[in-house]
Design an enzyme around this catalytic site. Structure first.
Site, PDB file in Angstrom:
ATOM      1  N   HIS A 111       0.859  -1.044  -0.068  1.00 36.91           N
ATOM      2  CA  HIS A 111       0.173   0.064   0.011  1.00 36.91           C
ATOM      3  C   HIS A 111       0.958   1.059  -0.054  1.00 36.91           C
ATOM      4  CE1 HIS A 111      -2.846   3.121   1.569  1.00 36.91           C
ATOM      5  NE2 HIS A 111      -3.751   1.958   1.386  1.00 36.91           N
ATOM      6  N   ASP A 187       3.152  -4.399   7.983  1.00 41.72           N
ATOM      7  CA  ASP A 187       1.902  -3.525   7.909  1.00 41.72           C
ATOM      8  C   ASP A 187       0.755  -4.771   8.032  1.00 41.72           C
ATOM      9  OD1 ASP A 187      -0.394  -2.338   7.008  1.00 41.72           O
ATOM     10  OD2 ASP A 187       0.362  -1.881   5.055  1.00 41.72           O
ATOM     11  N   GLN A 190      -4.316  -5.543   7.090  1.00 41.70           N
ATOM     12  CA  GLN A 190      -5.414  -6.637   6.495  1.00 41.70           C
ATOM     13  C   GLN A 190      -5.278  -7.817   7.006  1.00 41.70           C
ATOM     14  OE1 GLN A 190      -7.320  -5.539   4.226  1.00 41.70           O
ATOM     15  NE2 GLN A 190      -6.532  -3.565   3.831  1.00 41.70           N
ATOM     16  N   LYS A 213     -10.330  -0.865  10.488  1.00 34.99           N
ATOM     17  CA  LYS A 213     -10.504  -2.217   9.391  1.00 34.99           C
ATOM     18  C   LYS A 213     -10.943  -3.306  10.152  1.00 34.99           C
ATOM     19  CE  LYS A 213      -7.325  -0.422   6.187  1.00 34.99           C
ATOM     20  NZ  LYS A 213      -7.821  -0.066   4.970  1.00 34.99           N
ATOM     21  N   CYS A 351      -4.878   2.151  -3.718  1.00 36.35           N
ATOM     22  CA  CYS A 351      -3.545   2.861  -3.137  1.00 36.35           C
ATOM     23  C   CYS A 351      -2.437   1.863  -3.471  1.00 36.35           C
ATOM     24  CB  CYS A 351      -3.656   2.998  -1.645  1.00 36.35           C
ATOM     25  SG  CYS A 351      -5.248   4.254  -1.329  1.00 36.35           S
TER      26      CYS A 351
END
Length: 393
Positions: A111, A187, A190, A213, A351
């Site tokens: 991202h 990261d 997700q 999220k 993104c």
């Protein structure tokens, strides 16, 4: 899981089949109530004063940090509230004392929020090395073996792709990093909402994710650090222990990284989102989503003129499915899904423009991303609508 009962906690689902969860999930009533309760009954700043309101506010704010830390197995590290994953990544990028010749290794899956901060370090003489994925988005740990050397200061990579859905072998990569004395930033925007995670087991040094999220409010994110080895991004009220005319002493723990008045109601709400996820069980959530994802992938594979991207196998992937309908712009497909059937999807580059360019997808993709409250009936509705769209070709 009792999906019917779960859906009662999300009133917005009465009118929509919401499948844009990789961008922003919905919040259950318990999270909304917790935030409203703060505003109505004990609204006050944290760590300031001794009156009854700030005492309650401070305790619940601290409790939320503890809940989040325990949720990711990070009790032995430092859990800092940020605005989002973007801010968490930038805090690390700005907080490390870089030297010319240092290297950062990352991937083309990233991202923009885990891409641009490292690219910008080139202005300070830091080399930014990118690993290219296989066509299905996968990257073998061997690729990191080749890319990471003794000049590598940091490896920054996504735990799960927000475009292709594949999960990277972060535990194996962490071992490679240790061999070369490099730090690992993950990261996890997700992954945390959709699967069990344990930062101690992974072996990473920094772990970044977003509240919005994972059923939490917008404007909340987390930076978890194994060690407090970066400089605070901001200085000010709440981040210091003492100040004189010519020197200051930073506070201990997460406080030193949270200068100024934080998003108190948001952090409390995030704590309640964690409560909700733990009550359901992340292992059950993961199984439910894999079932839906398998149904979605199989259904799209059977429709002519539909192109799927990412791994088709359910192992080592999350419920993010990107596809295109031949000859139709992704935005148009997403718009039809919304207008014709109330199916909410994302379209465009997500993104991830460098990845889209690498894959030759000038207009991006349509992305359907499922969560704990989605149903098989909603998957079938999406498939029926896509099939109807292809009949117009």
């Amino acid at each position: 899981m009792d999906i019917k009962n779960i859906r009662n906690d999300f009133p917005l689902l009465k009118d929509l089949a919401y499948m844009d969860n990789a961008a922003t999930s919905l919040s259950p009533e318990t999270v909304i109530h917790a935030m409203n309760e703060f505003e109505r009954h004990y609204r006050s700043n944290v760590g300031r004063g001794v009156h009854r309101l700030t005492t309650v506010s401070t305790q619940r704010y601290w409790d939320a940090h503890r809940k989040v830390a325990e949720f990711i197995g990070g009790e032995n590290g430092t859990t800092v509230l940020t605005r989002n994953t973007t801010e968490a990544v930038n805090m690390v990028a700005c907080g490390i004392k870089w030297q010319s010749g240092d290297r950062v290794v990352s991937t083309l899956l990233e991202h923009h929020s885990n891409f641009l901060p490292w690219m910008k370090l080139g202005e300070r003489g830091v080399d930014f090395t990118l690993i290219e994925p296989h066509p299905d988005g996968s990257i073998d740990s061997a690729a990191f073996e080749d890319a990471i050397d003794d000049n590598t200061r940091l490896v920054a990579l996504t735990h799960a792709s927000n475009v292709l859905g594949n999960v990277l072998p972060v535990k194996e990569i962490a071992s490679i990093c240790k061999e070369h004395g490099a730090k690992l930033l993950v990261d996890a925007a997700q992954s945390v909402p959709h699967m069990p995670v344990d930062v101690e087991e992974i072996g990473c040094d920094y772990f970044c994710f977003s509240g919005h999220k994972m059923l939490g409010p917008t404007g909340t994110g987390i930076l978890w650090m194994k060690e407090e080895d970066i400089e605070p991004l901001l200085l000010g009220g709440g981040a210091i222990d003492s100040v004189s005319r010519d020197k200051y002493t930073l506070a201990e723990g997460y406080q030193k990284f949270e200068a100024g008045t934080p998003n108190i109601s948001g952090m409390i709400g995030l704590g309640y989102a964690v409560d909700y996820l733990e009550k359901l069980g992340t292992d059950k959530i993961e199984r439910h989503e894999k079932k839906l994802t398998g149904r979605l992938i199989q259904g799209l594979e059977e429709i002519e003129n539909v192109h799927l991207y990412g791994p088709h196998e359910l192992d080592h992937r999350i419920g993010v499915v990107s596809f295109n309908v031949e000859g139709i712009h992704p935005h148009e497909v997403s718009h039809i899904l919304d207008e014709a059937s109330g199916v909410i999807t994302r379209s465009g580059e997500h993104c991830c423009q460098p990845l889209m360019e690498y894959m030759g997808l000038q207009n991006g993709t349509v992305r359907a991303s499922v969560y704990l409250y989605n149903t098989e009936e909603e998957i079938d509705l999406l498939l029926d609508t896509v099939e109807e769209i292809t009949r117009r070709l």
